[in-house]
Design a protein around this motif. Sequence first.
Motif, PDB file in Angstrom:
ATOM      1  N   MET A  63      33.513 -40.833 -12.275  1.00  0.00           N
ATOM      2  CA  MET A  63      32.550 -41.906 -11.981  1.00  0.00           C
ATOM      3  C   MET A  63      33.054 -42.780 -10.827  1.00  0.00           C
ATOM      4  SD  MET A  63      31.559 -43.024 -15.854  1.00  0.00           S
ATOM      5  CE  MET A  63      30.569 -44.462 -15.502  1.00  0.00           C
ATOM      6  N   LYS A  64      34.369 -43.021 -10.855  1.00  0.00           N
ATOM      7  CA  LYS A  64      34.980 -43.837  -9.802  1.00  0.00           C
ATOM      8  C   LYS A  64      34.677 -43.256  -8.426  1.00  0.00           C
ATOM      9  CE  LYS A  64      39.288 -45.335 -11.878  1.00  0.00           C
ATOM     10  NZ  LYS A  64      40.731 -45.323 -11.794  1.00  0.00           N
ATOM     11  N   ALA A  65      34.637 -41.923  -8.359  1.00  0.00           N
ATOM     12  CA  ALA A  65      34.436 -41.259  -7.063  1.00  0.00           C
ATOM     13  C   ALA A  65      32.963 -41.222  -6.646  1.00  0.00           C
ATOM     14  CB  ALA A  65      35.002 -39.852  -7.122  1.00  0.00           C
TER      15      ALA A  65
ATOM     16  N   ILE B   2      29.560 -37.320  -3.753  1.00  0.00           N
ATOM     17  CA  ILE B   2      30.427 -36.135  -3.710  1.00  0.00           C
ATOM     18  C   ILE B   2      29.904 -35.032  -4.653  1.00  0.00           C
ATOM     19  CG2 ILE B   2      32.059 -37.427  -5.188  1.00  0.00           C
ATOM     20  CD1 ILE B   2      34.255 -35.571  -4.221  1.00  0.00           C
ATOM     21  N   VAL B   3      29.255 -35.446  -5.739  1.00  0.00           N
ATOM     22  CA  VAL B   3      28.674 -34.449  -6.657  1.00  0.00           C
ATOM     23  C   VAL B   3      27.508 -33.751  -5.950  1.00  0.00           C
ATOM     24  CG1 VAL B   3      27.711 -34.034  -8.953  1.00  0.00           C
ATOM     25  CG2 VAL B   3      29.234 -35.982  -8.593  1.00  0.00           C
ATOM     26  N   THR B   4      26.643 -34.550  -5.359  1.00  0.00           N
ATOM     27  CA  THR B   4      25.481 -33.978  -4.675  1.00  0.00           C
ATOM     28  C   THR B   4      25.931 -33.021  -3.567  1.00  0.00           C
ATOM     29  OG1 THR B   4      24.578 -36.181  -5.005  1.00  0.00           O
ATOM     30  CG2 THR B   4      23.230 -34.649  -3.736  1.00  0.00           C
TER      31      THR B   4
ATOM     32  N   LYS C 173      22.684 -38.849 -13.999  1.00  0.00           N
ATOM     33  CA  LYS C 173      22.369 -39.075 -12.593  1.00  0.00           C
ATOM     34  C   LYS C 173      23.092 -38.038 -11.716  1.00  0.00           C
ATOM     35  CE  LYS C 173      22.786 -42.826  -9.368  1.00  0.00           C
ATOM     36  NZ  LYS C 173      23.642 -43.977  -9.203  1.00  0.00           N
ATOM     37  N   ALA C 174      24.355 -37.821 -12.024  1.00  0.00           N
ATOM     38  CA  ALA C 174      25.170 -36.961 -11.160  1.00  0.00           C
ATOM     39  C   ALA C 174      24.863 -35.476 -11.354  1.00  0.00           C
ATOM     40  CB  ALA C 174      26.646 -37.228 -11.406  1.00  0.00           C
ATOM     41  N   PHE C 175      24.768 -35.032 -12.605  1.00  0.00           N
ATOM     42  CA  PHE C 175      24.637 -33.588 -12.885  1.00  0.00           C
ATOM     43  C   PHE C 175      23.251 -33.210 -13.421  1.00  0.00           C
ATOM     44  CE2 PHE C 175      29.060 -34.899 -13.794  1.00  0.00           C
ATOM     45  CZ  PHE C 175      29.686 -34.219 -12.764  1.00  0.00           C
TER      46      PHE C 175
END
Length: 572
Positions: free
Chosen positions: A312-314, A318-320, A347-349
């Motif tokens: 989450m910190k990152a 970067i996930v997208t 949200k990320a995955f």
Amino acid sequence: MKIKTIQNKVKVKPNLSDYKKTYQKFNWKDYHSELEFFKNNKINAAYNAVTRHAISNNKNKTALICTNGEKEKKFTFSDLEKQSNRFANLLTKQGIKKGDRVFIFLPRIPELYFCFLGILKTGAIAGTMFQAFGHDALLDRLKNSGAKFLITDSELVKRIYGIKKDLPKLKKIIIVNKRKVKRGEISYPKEISKTSSEYKIKEMKLTDPAFMLYTSGTTGKPKGVIHSHQAILQQHLTAKWILDLKENDIYWCTADPGWVTGISYGILGNLSNGVTSLVYNGKFSPKNWYKLIKKYNVTVWYTAPTAIRMLMKAGTTIVTKSNLKSLRHLCSVGEPLNPEAIKWGLKAFKLPFHDNWWQTETGAICVANYPGMKIKSGSMGKPFPGIKAAVLNSKGKAVIGKEGNLVLKPGWPSMMKEIWRNQKKYKTYFKRGWYFSGDKAYQDKEGYFWFIGRADDIIKTRGERVGPFEVESALVEHPGIVEAGVIGKPDPMLGEAIKAFVVLAKGYKPGKDFYEEIKNFVKKRLAGHAYPKEVEIRKNLPKTRSGKIMRRVLKAQELGLDTGDLSTLEND
Ligand code: ATP
Ligand code: MG
């Protein structure tokens, strides 16, 4: 706090399609057909994890992909079978017998897996230790277990030399990466080449010990928990129904086998389901992890809140950018999973993390969120079929909607067999016909279980009881906070005052009213008495090797007391 419900849609039909119906009519015996037994109801966990696949259509299927991020080695079920047979032969030749303790002190290299399975095949008891352990942690475990053999490498063995004189029961050290070894040591590469790849696996009683593991040491000195061969029944079925492992999955459990998750779901439960597992022996970084998921098309991912918080910190960009299309199912264990982490995962995955609860002592998952079942953000989910769980009040009465002790009805297959040579400690877990987990929780009307905190961590403030988890979860909702540890400290007015230790998000600059802002932020989300009176900013929080926040260390530091057993403290 407002509870969010996630409908948890699935693209593929889950292995467990009807939780309610299955739970109602479940009987462990009906699922013995999932495994293979020898005559007279004998079993071997390694046979079920590997051998049965090695003599089936799965024999040429990849069982393990071992990588350090750069180089990789793949092993089929047949390779695993042969390598573990060879090691079982090596041990037998060296005099290892049923019940002997054989410990592994290695990074996540292929030999760790060959050795673990080989030990189980001989009927000896396998023990594992994190490669980061120092002298004290090693000495404690090797001494307490009376380990006869140790398997390690030429670097790590140096940590053993200084303590060897205190380990009279340690007869031999096997070095996995050197042909030339010292006297009293055995060269794995030299000896293994002389062994046969066939081995007559030992047929064990259901309750015979298979492996032992020391607990994480979050609340105090680690306990040596013994698990029997029959635990594989629950490890197998939970891996199938909770991790939802399917034939073509590429499964990644990020836990080290020094922690129970890395054994039950990094070796036994996953292999038993015949899936391909990824083993990563390298450094954590969001970039490295996403690269692996992408490269190997990981479909099922089992990790822990501490890792999720670091991801989450990152951030999500970067996930997208990593374009992770393969992921299908995400699970988490080890600590309470903050609702904020689930929100972020969505949200990320575009997938929710499925929280599940269990302990070293329970040997396998006991309470879980199942694929396809509605998730109530912040809840651990519902008991696994065959597990009766309840929350008991101080009078021993099962309660709904109220805080109490999280207990289980003894008798599930992967329940610990004993605490090594400490029957007295073992007995303390069982009262009034229940197994007491040491965790406080509540159960809601729909049967979902909610974690409140470890019994020792509950804070009594202004006459009310507050669980650190709810305060921590509220704190990490603040955009400037990524991690929080909350304790109670003696206070003449309040009984105990809540103190929060927080780690700030990268680049976040707290304003001059930061502390007031944080107090108000929590006050708005929780009951009036549950906000922290003090907030302290820390660079990081003390954690165990398995990634759990050690609140007892924060408390001891705060009160100037002895910090107790620190053998599992992560310190790099
Ligand atoms: P020790 O017993 O030595 O103090 P430990 O309890 O951390 O260490 P483990 O057996 O690794 O050792 O962890 C089990 C504990 O982890 C549980 O009792 C619980 O407190 C916590 N835990 C595990 N999963 C969850 C979860 N999903 N939600 C909340 N807490 C969890
Ligand atoms: Mg514990």
